[in-house]
Design a protein around this motif. Structure first.
Motif, PDB file in Angstrom:
ATOM      1  N   PRO A 157     -11.417  34.031  33.687  1.00 40.25           N
ATOM      2  CA  PRO A 157     -10.527  32.698  33.884  1.00 40.25           C
ATOM      3  C   PRO A 157     -10.568  31.751  32.478  1.00 40.25           C
ATOM      4  CG  PRO A 157     -12.725  32.194  34.195  1.00 40.25           C
ATOM      5  CD  PRO A 157     -13.055  33.719  33.612  1.00 40.25           C
ATOM      6  N   VAL A 158      -8.849  31.513  32.551  1.00 41.46           N
ATOM      7  CA  VAL A 158      -8.139  30.663  31.884  1.00 41.46           C
ATOM      8  C   VAL A 158      -8.046  28.590  32.074  1.00 41.46           C
ATOM      9  CG1 VAL A 158      -6.895  32.766  30.964  1.00 41.46           C
ATOM     10  CG2 VAL A 158      -5.874  31.514  32.076  1.00 41.46           C
ATOM     11  N   ASP A 162      -6.908  32.714  36.859  1.00 40.18           N
ATOM     12  CA  ASP A 162      -7.308  34.266  36.125  1.00 40.18           C
ATOM     13  C   ASP A 162      -6.583  34.927  35.692  1.00 40.18           C
ATOM     14  OD1 ASP A 162      -9.092  36.252  35.589  1.00 40.18           O
ATOM     15  OD2 ASP A 162     -10.133  36.244  37.683  1.00 40.18           O
ATOM     16  N   GLY A 163      -6.803  34.931  34.379  1.00 41.94           N
ATOM     17  CA  GLY A 163      -5.459  36.142  33.146  1.00 41.94           C
ATOM     18  C   GLY A 163      -5.800  37.310  33.599  1.00 41.94           C
ATOM     19  N   GLY A 164      -6.852  37.660  33.730  1.00 46.18           N
ATOM     20  CA  GLY A 164      -7.258  38.861  33.834  1.00 46.18           C
ATOM     21  C   GLY A 164      -6.643  39.871  35.169  1.00 46.18           C
ATOM     22  N   SER A 165      -7.351  38.376  36.587  1.00 48.66           N
ATOM     23  CA  SER A 165      -6.380  39.293  37.912  1.00 48.66           C
ATOM     24  C   SER A 165      -5.463  38.592  37.933  1.00 48.66           C
ATOM     25  CB  SER A 165      -7.589  38.877  38.483  1.00 48.66           C
ATOM     26  OG  SER A 165      -9.248  39.544  38.987  1.00 48.66           O
ATOM     27  N   ARG A 166      -4.633  38.120  36.950  1.00 49.17           N
ATOM     28  CA  ARG A 166      -3.405  37.748  37.080  1.00 49.17           C
ATOM     29  C   ARG A 166      -3.202  37.281  38.497  1.00 49.17           C
ATOM     30  NH1 ARG A 166      -2.365  42.509  34.215  1.00 49.17           N
ATOM     31  NH2 ARG A 166      -1.699  41.692  31.861  1.00 49.17           N
ATOM     32  N   ARG A 167      -4.165  36.353  38.506  1.00 46.01           N
ATOM     33  CA  ARG A 167      -3.696  35.941  40.187  1.00 46.01           C
ATOM     34  C   ARG A 167      -4.314  34.446  39.859  1.00 46.01           C
ATOM     35  NH1 ARG A 167      -8.568  39.090  42.995  1.00 46.01           N
ATOM     36  NH2 ARG A 167     -10.091  38.008  42.128  1.00 46.01           N
ATOM     37  N   LEU A 168      -3.907  33.759  40.718  1.00 51.69           N
ATOM     38  CA  LEU A 168      -4.393  32.044  41.494  1.00 51.69           C
ATOM     39  C   LEU A 168      -5.067  31.643  42.351  1.00 51.69           C
ATOM     40  CD1 LEU A 168      -3.674  28.680  39.554  1.00 51.69           C
ATOM     41  CD2 LEU A 168      -1.604  29.154  41.526  1.00 51.69           C
TER      42      LEU A 168
END
Length: 125
Positions: free
Chosen positions: A56-57, A70-76
């Protein structure tokens, strides 16, 4: 100890009613406190499933709705007032060590729907 303290605070946001939302990136969760400091709830946790975060970013609030990038999962992911997952959108342009959303912004990244479908795509800058 994630129950007693914080490991790595990435972002803090204050709701309109005075609740404090704290993103702990190491614990991969958002902790919500009342204005008096009482712990109200924990949102998220480590993982790849609905409502879980890998890296989470950023967080933000729109009214009583929380969003987590969430930059790792590339989702909002959007959460309701009680911490329930409302919906999740794919994010484009996010890298695991780079934020999906502007660090000073209370609003999520710009959303655009390239196909006209009901599945919007988040364009991260």
């Amino acid at each position: 100890d994630p129950v007693l303290g914080f490991s790595r605070i990435r972002r803090v946001r204050l709701s309109d009613k005075g609740d404090i939302y704290v993103l702990d990136a190491t614990a991969r969760e958002v902790r919500v406190f009342s204005s008096e400091g009482e712990r109200l709830r924990v949102i998220g946790g480590p993982g790849e499933g609905p409502g879980e975060f890998s890296f989470p970013v950023d967080i933000g609030l729109l009214g009583d709705t929380l969003w987590v990038a969430d930059g790792g999962s590339r989702r909002l992911t959007w959460f309701g007032p009680d911490g329930d997952v409302l919906f999740t959108m794919a994010a484009r342009g996010c890298r695991s060590r780079v934020g999906c959303a502007g660090s000073a912004s209370r609003s999520p990244p710009a959303v655009r729907d390239r196909t006209g479908s009901s599945n919007p795509i988040v364009r991260c800058s």
